[in-house]
Design a protein around this motif. Sequence first.
Motif, PDB file in Angstrom:
ATOM      1  N   LYS A 150     114.360  44.362  11.597  1.00 28.81           N
ATOM      2  CA  LYS A 150     113.250  45.234  11.981  1.00 28.81           C
ATOM      3  C   LYS A 150     112.964  46.284  10.910  1.00 28.81           C
ATOM      4  O   LYS A 150     113.848  46.738  10.202  1.00 28.81           O
ATOM      5  N   LEU A 151     111.709  46.678  10.821  1.00 26.62           N
ATOM      6  CA  LEU A 151     111.261  47.609   9.791  1.00 26.62           C
ATOM      7  C   LEU A 151     111.418  49.046  10.253  1.00 26.62           C
ATOM      8  O   LEU A 151     111.022  49.410  11.364  1.00 26.62           O
ATOM      9  N   ALA A 152     111.991  49.860   9.379  1.00 24.98           N
ATOM     10  CA  ALA A 152     112.045  51.299   9.603  1.00 24.98           C
ATOM     11  C   ALA A 152     111.335  51.958   8.421  1.00 24.98           C
ATOM     12  O   ALA A 152     110.639  51.304   7.660  1.00 24.98           O
ATOM     13  N   GLY A 153     111.509  53.252   8.281  1.00 22.16           N
ATOM     14  CA  GLY A 153     110.812  53.932   7.195  1.00 22.16           C
ATOM     15  C   GLY A 153     109.326  54.005   7.492  1.00 22.16           C
ATOM     16  O   GLY A 153     108.899  54.021   8.648  1.00 22.16           O
ATOM     17  N   GLU A 154     108.516  54.042   6.428  1.00 27.02           N
ATOM     18  CA  GLU A 154     107.067  54.130   6.596  1.00 27.02           C
ATOM     19  C   GLU A 154     106.524  52.787   7.064  1.00 27.02           C
ATOM     20  O   GLU A 154     106.588  51.793   6.344  1.00 27.02           O
ATOM     21  N   LEU A 155     105.994  52.766   8.279  1.00 25.99           N
ATOM     22  CA  LEU A 155     105.511  51.517   8.867  1.00 25.99           C
ATOM     23  C   LEU A 155     104.042  51.289   8.496  1.00 25.99           C
ATOM     24  O   LEU A 155     103.240  52.227   8.528  1.00 25.99           O
TER      25      LEU A 155
END
Length: 411
Positions: free
Chosen positions: A136-141
């Motif tokens: 899953k993507l974190a940081g700036e989406l």
Amino acid sequence: MSDKLRKSLFITTKIFVCASMFALCFYLLWRNEYIAQLPAVDNIVGAIPVALMLTAFASTAVALFLPRTRACNIAALCLTIIVALCFALFPNALRGNWWIATETVVRTESEPPLEDYAPFSENNKLATCDVPDSEKLAGELPQLDGAIALYPVYAAFAQAFYDKTAFDAQGGCAASTYENNGERVVMTNTLRAYDGIIDGSRDIIFVAGASKTQREKAEAAGAELVFTPIGKEAFVFLAAASNPIDGLTRTQVRNIYSGKTSKWRTLGWADGGDIISFRRPEGSGSQSGLQAVMGDIPLTVTQPLPDRALAGNGSLMQQMTVTYRGVQPALGYSYKYFATEMYKNPDTKLLEIDGVPPDAEHIANGTYPFTVPFYAVTRGKPTGNAARLIELILSDYGQELIEKTGYARIN
């Protein structure tokens, strides 16, 4: 040079000019599919391009072979002006653009409730799959936007591939259609989504394709649009369930929307009356789909409705079942998922094209003629989390979500 030879050359030149004019008129009619489809022309507006080319050729022939007298020279000049007018009016005639009235466009702005597809909301209708937290993507989406019909699929991507904590912290999703206050998932429709990707205020948009106007706008802004195919959908034509016509050919579709055919009887329904063809606004995803079907054949402008009451205030899907003079003569178009899932009208039916129904099997194997890809579009080559999200969409996880939503895989 003898008088006999001079006269012979003069006549030969006239014949050559006349033949060249015939060839030009024939080519223009052939190029716009009038020669082969002449039997399908069933209305005055559709016949005007043919009449203009016949008039241009006939006027040229008469002007060339008139006797050389003062009166005939004046007549020849008048005929030459008529020829020029015929060619000047021909592009307008192809588009059927003769109407003085301004209110010819049917407004179809009603839309289905999008709250049912809001990512991470309780009891939403989004497709799901088991994605490991490590993927899953974190940081700036990336901020996502796109077409109404594709909202359920890209909202499902966000729910499956975005870290919920990061998603909530960065604004979540827009509360309703057309809002954009920096939320990670918005739906401002195809037209506004393209404006957003062109001006750089969106990271990825999900659309069925770009119109010529949108491509020109991107070029003028110096924006390189990168189209990544991610799934397949069917561009469909609809009629009321009561309509005895169950299918059209590709040629018949092009005849209808190029103005050649305007009567249901030409297609086999003797009592159908005029075809009431509803349209979508320029720049919308479905309008771009229709333009792709038409190819290089000019699309006629929207013709005035026989009764203004037919326009109503509803969507195109609702207008498919309008009744006029005792029948339901409407014809429309959309993308299958929107027409059958998001905003379905149970009293409508999808038409076969060339005898092939737009069902899951024929969309997946590409035999339905108007099977089209839909895209993840970025401004330039995607990088960072935008690139990673597109990788996930093309993975088995993303393709599973596409298939569960109701579209066909791209691979």
